[in-house]
Design an enzyme around this catalytic site. Structure first.
Site, mmCIF file in Angstrom:
data_model
loop_
_atom_site.group_PDB
_atom_site.id
_atom_site.type_symbol
_atom_site.label_atom_id
_atom_site.label_comp_id
_atom_site.label_asym_id
_atom_site.label_seq_id
_atom_site.Cartn_x
_atom_site.Cartn_y
_atom_site.Cartn_z
ATOM 1 C CG PHE A 1 -0.641 0.813 2.340
ATOM 2 C CD1 PHE A 1 0.255 0.368 3.292
ATOM 3 C CD2 PHE A 1 -1.189 2.076 2.484
ATOM 4 C CE1 PHE A 1 0.591 1.161 4.375
ATOM 5 C CE2 PHE A 1 -0.863 2.877 3.567
ATOM 6 C CZ PHE A 1 0.031 2.416 4.518
ATOM 7 C CE LYS A 2 4.894 1.692 4.715
ATOM 8 N NZ LYS A 2 4.249 0.422 4.997
ATOM 9 C CG ASP A 3 3.700 0.698 -4.571
ATOM 10 O OD1 ASP A 3 4.853 1.134 -4.387
ATOM 11 O OD2 ASP A 3 3.456 -0.494 -4.844
#
Ligand SMILES: *Cc1c(COP(=O)(O)O)cnc(C)c1O
Length: 496
Positions: free
Chosen positions: A111-113
Site C-alpha cells: 500500500f505504500k505505493d
C-alpha cells in the site's frame, strides 16, 4: 478556504501545503496538521460516478490549497497510471461478509505505493512553487518495504535523487533483490554493516548536520524526506477511503449516507489516520478498527489510555507493523488535546524520555470512534487458512491481522455494519508465511517455487513486480560501514 498547516507542538508555526511537503517535519520536531479539516464539497452520489483519479482530485484539492488545478491534476495523472496493474487502482473485493480494499496494485505490490507514487510529483511541484532551484535529494533508511516503494516512486523523476540505506543482513532476500535491481540514474542503494536503527540514526545525523546542508546548498542540492509523517503521504491516503465508499455506493452495496466501518492493519498509524480524516470530512464512517500484531502498543493504548513503548520488540510475520513508536499517532493526540500544542509537546517529551505517557479522561472520551485489538501469530495464520478454505481468496499476513481483529470485533459487538478492510500487501510479497499458513507441506519449497504454487492456488497471475526480480540484473552493490554513511552521500553527490 485555504488550509494552512501548523505544528502539533506549536500552533504558532503556520505554513502552506507546499511548504509542509518540502519540509516534511516542523523545526520543533512536531508534525504538520491542517488548521481545519475541510468538508467534502461533492455529494457522495457525485463521487460514486468518478474514476480514482477524479476522486483523488476532489479530495486532494481541499487540502493542498496552494496547488493549482492544473498542477494537481498533472501530479495525479503521473502517479496513478499504468504503473498500477488495474484501471480501478484500488479494487474492492467481497469475501466472507467483508469488503477487501486492495491497496497493493502498484509498482511494489504494497500500500505504500498509493502515496509514494504521487509524493515525488507533489514535491517537485512544491519546489517550483517555492522557487527552490536546488535538486532535491531524498535520504531514506529502510527495513525493507518503504525503501523500494520510495525508489520506485522517485526513479526517473527530474529534479530529484534518492539514496536508500538498508541493513545489509536485516532485510529479506526478496526485499534486497527488489532494491538492488532498481533502475534509474537518480537512484542509489547502499547496504550498511549495521541494523535498521543504525541506518535510521545515520540518516538523522546527516539531516541534522547544518554545515553539510550549507555545502549542499552551495552546490545545488538540498535534502528532503519521504517518510510517512510527510503530509504529502497522508493526504493521498485519504482518497482511497472516499473511493471505497463511492464504489460501494455505485455498486448499490450501500445506500447514500449509510455508515460503514473501516479496519486497518496498523504500524506507524498513517493509514488509519487517513481514514479518521476521511470521517472528519463527512464520509459516513462509523467505527475505525485499529488492528495490531503482537507488538500491541496501540491496543493497550486504546484500552488503558497509557502509551508505553517499554516492552520487548517482537519479530512477526507482518514485519511492516513491527513498530513500538507509531509516529503518526501524534496527530491524533493533538486533535484529542483540542489542538493544544504545548500539551502535545509535553506528552511527546515524556515518550522520548520515559518511553510512555498517559492521556486524560476527557481525551480518552474523544477516542470513542476507535476500537483496538490485536492478532497473535497463530491467529493470523489461522485467519489466512480459514478464509482461503471457505472462499478461495488468499490474503497476506498484514491483511490477515486486520481480518482476524474484525472477527473479534464482530463477536464482541454483534455489529453488522458493512465493513471495509484495508488490504495492505499482495500475498505474493509474503509468500512463504502465507503458504505455510495454508499448509505446512510448503515449507520445503524454494521462494520462487512457492510463488508459482500460490499463483495456481489463488488463481491469480504472478505480479509483474515478482516476475521482474527473478531475472533482473543487480545494479547496486555498494556497501559501507555505518560510520561512513555521510561520506558515501558526499561521494555520490561529488560534494567538494
Ligand atoms: C506500512 C505498512 C502497514 C502499516 O501502515 P501504517 O500507515 O504505518 O500504520 C501495514 N501493512 C503493510 C503491508 C505496510 O507496508
Amino acid at each position: 478556504m485555504e488550509v494552512l498547516y501548523n505544528s502539533t507542538r506549536n500552533n504558532g508555526i503556520r505554513v502552506r501545503a507546499s511548504e509542509a511537503i518540502l519540509k516534511g517535519i516542523s523545526e520543533d520536531g512536531g508534525l504538520f496538521v491542517p488548521d481545519h479539516v475541510p468538508a467534502l464539497d461533492k455529494s457522495l452520489k457525485e463521487l460514486a460516478g468518478m474514476t480514482y483519479q477524479e476522486v483523488a482530485y476532489e479530495v486532494m484539492k481541499l487540502y493542498l490549497t496552494d496547488f493549482t488545478e492544473e498542477e494537481l491534476k498533472n501530479c495525479i495523472g503521473r502517479a496513478y497510471d499504468s504503473k498500477f496493474d488495474t484501471e480501478s487502482i484500488a479494487p474492492l473485493v467481497s469475501a466472507d461478509k467483508a469488503y477487501y480494499l486492495e491497496l497493493f496494485h502498484g509498482a511494489t505490490i504494497a500500500f505504500k505505493d498509493m502515496a509514494l507514487s504521487i509524493l515525488p510529483h507533489l514535491m517537485t511541484t512544491a519546489a517550483k512553487k517555492n522557487n527552490v532551484t536546488n535538486e532535491i535529494v531524498i535520504l531514506t533508511a529502510t527495513s525493507g518495504d518503504t525503501g523500494k516503494a520510495a525508489l520506485a516512486g522517485f526513479a526517473g523523476v527530474e529534479g530529484t535523487r534518492i539514496i536508500v540505506f538498508y541493513p545489509k543482513n536485516g532485510v529479506s532476500p526478496i526485499q534486497e533483490k527488489q532494491m538492488v535491481t532498481q533502475k534509474g540514474d537518480n537512484t542509489y542503494v547502499v547496504g550498511i554493516h549495521g541494523n535498521f536503527d543504525d541506518a535510521q540514526t545515520g540518516v538523522k545525523c546527516i539531516f541534522a548536520d547544518k554545515e553539510l546542508a550549507k555545502r549542499m546548498d552551495g552546490q545545488g542540492y538540498q535534502f528532503s524526506s519521504a517518510n510517512s509523517i510527510n503530509i504529502g503521504r497522508l493526504v493521498p491516503q485519504i482518497v482511497y477511503y472516499v473511493y471505497a465508499y463511492a464504489t460501494l455506493l455505485a455498486e448499490e452495496k450501500i445506500t447514500e449516507g449509510e455508515k460503514i466501518n473501516v479496519v486497518v492493519p496498523t504500524g506507524n498509524f498513517g493509514n488509519i489516520l487517513a481514514a479518521f480524516y476521511a470521517k472528519n470530512m463527512g464520509l459516513p464512517i462509523d467505527k475505525l478498527i485499529c488492528a495490531s500484531n503482537d507488538n500491541k502498543v496501540l491496543y493497550d493504548f486504546f484500552r488503558t489510555g497509557v502509551y508505553d513503548r517499554n516492552r520487548e520488540f517482537v519479530l512477526t510475520s507482518s514485519p511492516s507493523m513491527d513498530i513500538l513508536i507509531s509516529s503518526n499517532l501524534e496527530r491524533l493526540i493533538y486533535k484529542i488535546a483540542e489542538s493544544d500544542g504545548d500539551k502535545t509537546a509535553q506528552l511527546m517529551k515524556a515518550l522520548g524520555g520515559d518511553g510512555k505517557y498517559e492521556i486524560t479522561e476527557p481525551m480518552r472520551a474523544l477516542l470513542a470512534d476507535f476500537y483496538g485489538n490485536y492478532a497473535s501469530e497463530q491467529e493470523t495464520a489461522a485467519t489466512i487458512k480459514a478464509l482461503y478454505e471457505e472462499t478461495g481468496y488468499v490474503i497476506d499476513t498484514h491483511t490477515a491481522v486486520a481480518a482476524c481483529v474484525y472477527g473479534k470485533y464482530k463477536e464482541e459487538t454483534k455489529d453488522e455494519t458493512p465493513t471495509v478492510i484495508a488490504s495492505t500487501a499482495s500475498p505474493f510479497k509474503f509468500t512463504r508465511s502465507v503458504m505455510n499458513a495454508i499448509d505446512e507441506k510448503y515449507d520445503r519449497m524454494s521462494d520462487f517455487e512457492l510463488v508459482d504454487e500460490l499463483s495456481a492456488l489463488a488463481n491469480v497471475a504472478v505480479p509483474e513486480a515478482i516476475e521482474e526480480i527473478k531475472s533482473a540484473p543487480v545494479i547496486h552493490d555498494y556497501i559501507c560501514d555505518k560510520e561512513a554513511m555521510q561520506k558515501t552521500v558526499e561521494e555520490f553527490l561529488k560534494l567538494k
